[in-house]
Enzyme design. Structure first.
Site, short mmCIF file in Angstrom:
data_model
loop_
_atom_site.label_atom_id
_atom_site.label_comp_id
_atom_site.label_asym_id
_atom_site.label_seq_id
_atom_site.Cartn_x
_atom_site.Cartn_y
_atom_site.Cartn_z
N ILE A 153 0.88 -1.43 0.03
CA ILE A 153 -0.01 -0.04 0.05
C ILE A 153 0.87 1.16 -0.04
O ILE A 153 1.90 1.25 0.46
CB ILE A 153 -1.07 -0.08 1.23
N ASP A 154 0.32 2.40 -0.36
CA ASP A 154 1.13 3.44 -0.66
C ASP A 154 1.74 4.11 0.35
O ASP A 154 1.32 3.66 1.72
CB ASP A 154 0.29 4.54 -1.14
N LYS A 155 2.78 4.93 0.63
CA LYS A 155 3.45 5.36 1.53
C LYS A 155 2.53 6.15 2.73
O LYS A 155 2.46 5.87 3.88
CB LYS A 155 4.54 6.46 1.36
N ARG A 256 -6.97 6.31 -5.90
CA ARG A 256 -6.77 7.68 -6.04
C ARG A 256 -7.10 8.04 -7.66
O ARG A 256 -7.49 8.94 -7.89
CB ARG A 256 -5.30 7.82 -5.80
#
Length: 345
Positions: A153-155, A256
């Site tokens: 998963i993204d930062k 997103r």
């Protein structure tokens, strides 16, 4: 021999997918031995783990470990997590464990923590933290414990992340991601209101030609990778909406990019334009209110809330839910109170 290598490197899937057509003159040998000869740098143990997890198909059917390959066999093999480009050094970085046993590890990732080293983030990642956590630990067979990524998963996205603790478990879980049978639900705070209560976004995703850091939606079926996001309204706050997103696929920045594509960027998502005031009044008091929200939540409002999977050893269904971290909880509550006060005027 013909070989086609497809490298998938996505938000929720990380694997190599090989397609091999066996030569006409190939002698009959065990499939693990054959694949070890053909796949450079891949251990026989990893191939055997993939075979046990039914990640090795011959002519469309799962191969048995003792299968001997024949000329013109069509072989498909799914191998999780390509080798790291960078050395993973132990670093004492705190992280939250939700569940752990001999086979799997579920982590509640805090926002701001990068999952693994890459260009621009060589240290300070979750894998560095795990290397430190496991550096003096051994498994029941006396081997050093190691954590294996199954997805990412993204930062700046918070929430649940699944890892394996041995190669057999990793292969078993990777196949569930590949088959899209993993249960994943995200909550996102997005700009704007919706006419409908739910919907589905279908659109191929690929790197934007204008900005390689951003994923864009393409109508051309030959461009990008198929992506499907199901969304449902959870709460309406007027200028922003809390939605639940269920991933059918797991592409980079999928939620997103898809939400921006339909005109609802995530709240304070700087990469996709959500860090501007996109809905609301022109009053300076409102502008200050939104800026205060941005300060409370200095990242995109996206949280991996639910994770479900079949355990690789017990085969029981495992289900986990993660509460919002403090920053997202504060902003959701702030918008909830704002909406209630607006309705009472």
């Amino acid at each position: 021999m013909e070989e086609n290598l497809e490298l998938q490197n996505e938000e929720n899937e990380l694997y190599e997918h090989h397609h091999i057509t066996v030569d006409k003159g190939q002698e009959m040998v065990r499939i693990d031995k054959y694949l070890q000869m053909r796949l450079e740098g891949i251990s026989r143990t990893k191939i055997q783990a993939a075979t046990k997890a039914q990640c090795v198909l011959v002519n469309g059917r799962p191969a048995k470990a003792n299968y001997r390959i024949k000329p013109l066999d069509e072989i498909s093999i799914l191998l999780p997590e390509p080798p790291h480009e960078f050395e993973i050094l132990p670093e004492n970085i705190p992280f939250t464990i939700v569940y752990e046993d001999d086979d799997v590890l579920v982590i509640d990732k805090q926002p701001g923590l990068v999952v693994h080293p890459g260009h621009g983030n060589y240290t300070g990642t979750l894998l560095n933290a795990l290397a430190y956590y496991y550096q003096d630990k051994t498994d029941k067979s006396g081997q050093p414990v190691q954590a294996y990524l199954c997805h990412r998963i993204d930062k700046d996205t918070s929430g649940l992340l699944l890892l394996a603790k041995n190669e057999e478990s990793q292969a078993y879980l990777a196949k569930q991601f590949f088959d899209h049978t993993i249960e994943r639900k995200y909550n996102a705070l997005v700009w704007g209101d919706f006419d409908e209560g739910s919907g589905t976004i279908v659109g191929n995703l690929a790197r934007s030609q204008k900005d390689r850091r951003v994923m864009a939606v393409y109508d051309d079926p030959e461009v990008g990778k198929h992506a499907v996001t199901h969304w449902r309204v959870k709460e309406r706050f007027g200028y922003v909406t809390l939605v639940e997103c269920v991933l059918e696929t797991g592409r980079t920045h999928q939620i997103r990019a898809h939400m921006r594509h339909i005109g609802h960027p995530l709240f304070n998502d700087a990469t996709y334009g959500g860090d501007q005031i996109l809905k609301g009044t022109t009053f300076s008091k409102y502008k200050q209110y939104v800026m205060n929200c941005f300060e409370l939540l200095p990242r995109q409002a996206l949280h991996a809330l639910v994770l479900g999977f079949e355990h690789p050893t017990t085969h029981q269904h495992m289900h986990f839910e993660s509460p919002y971290p403090a920053d997202m909880a504060a902003v959701v509550d702030k918008w909830r109170r704002y909406s209630q006060n607006s309705q009472s005027l």
